[in-house]
Design an enzyme around this catalytic site. Structure first.
Site, PDB file in Angstrom:
ATOM      1  N   ASP A  70       0.796  -1.224   0.000  1.00  0.00           N
ATOM      2  CA  ASP A  70       0.000   0.000   0.000  1.00  0.00           C
ATOM      3  C   ASP A  70       0.831   1.277   0.000  1.00  0.00           C
ATOM      4  OD1 ASP A  70      -2.711  -0.859  -0.132  1.00  0.00           O
ATOM      5  OD2 ASP A  70      -2.487  -1.669   1.887  1.00  0.00           O
ATOM      6  N   ASP A 124      -7.427  -4.018  -4.798  1.00  0.00           N
ATOM      7  CA  ASP A 124      -6.984  -2.725  -4.274  1.00  0.00           C
ATOM      8  C   ASP A 124      -5.593  -2.346  -4.791  1.00  0.00           C
ATOM      9  OD1 ASP A 124      -8.556  -4.471  -2.585  1.00  0.00           O
ATOM     10  OD2 ASP A 124      -8.515  -2.971  -1.007  1.00  0.00           O
TER      11      ASP A 124
END
Length: 402
Positions: free
Chosen positions: A122, A180
């Site tokens: 991330d 994601d």
């Protein structure tokens, strides 16, 4: 990492892309919506000053629990840590309130160490939404170095046999990739533009191609999680973690894909990514379970629709993505995307979703859903809902030349 220089001709080819030919579409922002956005930005400025008072010096705001009145904060290693400084900076870019810039600089000092974090996929969320936004507003060598180190750290998670960046660390036999992760590729494209090192670009493209192949169903809804065999690249499982069921369409996951493939087209000008983004958009906008106000239920296949919870975060991501995608596609689709983005902004600006001053812990939006199956972050504010809402409003204003 092997350094491979991109030839200048590649960049020259990117500059003569069909994207520019398709900007003939004329979009007409509504004056009333522009006025609403101006009011929203002023209110958000005040809210984020209030939010800054709810955290300790080393903390990052995570969510607020309205039923108890308690804040929930995180450390810099939480995947959402970049959204708070990112939103501060986006608001600063709109209203030039130096107090927001000062707070963003302070909290980015806490965040900076994550540039060397190789245990998360991330880093795009964490570092590009923060330091990347700062660098766009006021380029600095230190921002660029942090971003480059972040891109290098992210690249260590790429497995060429699988053709993907690993999302979650797990047991050795698993190589987990979630939809994601499409959102973290923008950092890699930035790194190639900045350095001329095509390794980052190649990783991003390979990851996206593998995602098209394995994450998407025939109707262009996406699985949340694909579990690969790290040694062979074979798909071992297709499942969900945060959605209703393995075969359901988790709303935020669909929005991540829409946004991610729009970025892929912007950065590569490869039409297959534009086609993918358009197909995802049509899955979303033609879905019989998408409400008229365009704020999706947390999962398109939740069994208690129309009583299922809505997800403001998925709506905000959709709006921002559609307000970029409309620039690249044919006239009919472009108008649909533009009007849908506009509708989402109008809906999220209503008292149902937009919090009153000095309520909601200082967050702008209410009613997002984080991880329903785990029973966490259910019907609460979330930092990424705010971030993409502000970004969507900025993009809408851009059509008015503001």
């Amino acid at each position: 990492m092997k350094i491979t220089k991109i030839l200048p001709v590649v960049f020259s080819l990117l500059l003569v892309s069909p994207v520019f030919a398709q900007q003939k579409n004329t979009f007409k922002p509504q004056k009333a919506v522009l006025n609403t956005i101006s009011a929203n930005i002023m209110d958000a400025d005040a809210q984020y000053k209030y939010l800054a008072k709810q955290i300790k010096p080393e903390e990052f705001p995570k969510t607020f629990h309205p039923e108890t009145g308690k804040m929930e904060n995180s450390n810099s290693g939480w995947w959402c840590s970049g959204f708070y400084p990112g939103t501060l900076l986006e608001l600063y870019g709109q209203n030039h309130d130096e107090a927001l810039k000062t707070e963003a600089d302070r909290i980015m000092g806490v965040l900076a160490k994550e540039q060397f974090n190789t245990h998360t996929h991330d880093l795009g969320f964490m570092m590009y939404c923060s330091f990347g936004t700062a660098n766009k507003l006021q380029p600095k060598p230190e921002y660029k170095q942090i971003l480059l180190n972040s891109a290098k750290s992210l690249s260590t998670r790429f497995n060429p046999t699988v053709g993907c960046i690993k999302s979650w660390d797990s047991k050795k036999s698993d190589f987990l990739v979630i939809i994601d992760n499409m959102m973290n590729l923008e950092l890699l494209f930035w790194a190639t533009r900045e350095t001329g090192d095509s390794s980052f670009y190649k990783i991003a493209v390979t990851h996206a191609n593998t995602t098209i192949k394995n994450h998407y169903r025939p109707g262009f809804s996406s699985y949340h999680v694909i579990n690969y065999n790290a040694e062979t690249g074979a798909v071992q499982e297709k499942k969900t973690a945060q959605g209703f069921a393995n075969e359901s369409a988790w709303a935020r996951g669909q929005a991540w894909g829409l946004y991610g493939f729009t970025v892929m087209y912007r950065e590569t000008k490869d039409k297959k990514y534009l086609d993918q983004a358009n197909n995802i958009a049509k899955f979303l906008l033609n879905n019989p379970n998408l409400p008229a106000d365009k704020i999706p239920y947390w999962d398109f296949n939740a069994t208690n629709i129309p009583n299922a919870l809505r997800d403001a975060s998925a709506a905000a991501i959709m709006a921002s993505a559609l307000l970029e995608l409309c620039r690249y596609t044919g006239k009919t689709d472009a108008q649909t995307y533009f009007k849908t983005g506009e509708t989402i902004i109008k809906t999220l600006s209503l008292p149902t979703y937009k919090a009153k001053p000095e309520t909601n812990g200082g967050f702008i939006l209410q009613h997002s859903v984080g991880h329903f199956p785990a029973g966490t972050e259910i019907d609460v504010p979330l930092t990424y809902a705010d971030y993409y809402f502000v970004e969507a409003m900025e993009r809408y204003k851009g059509f008015a030349g503001k």
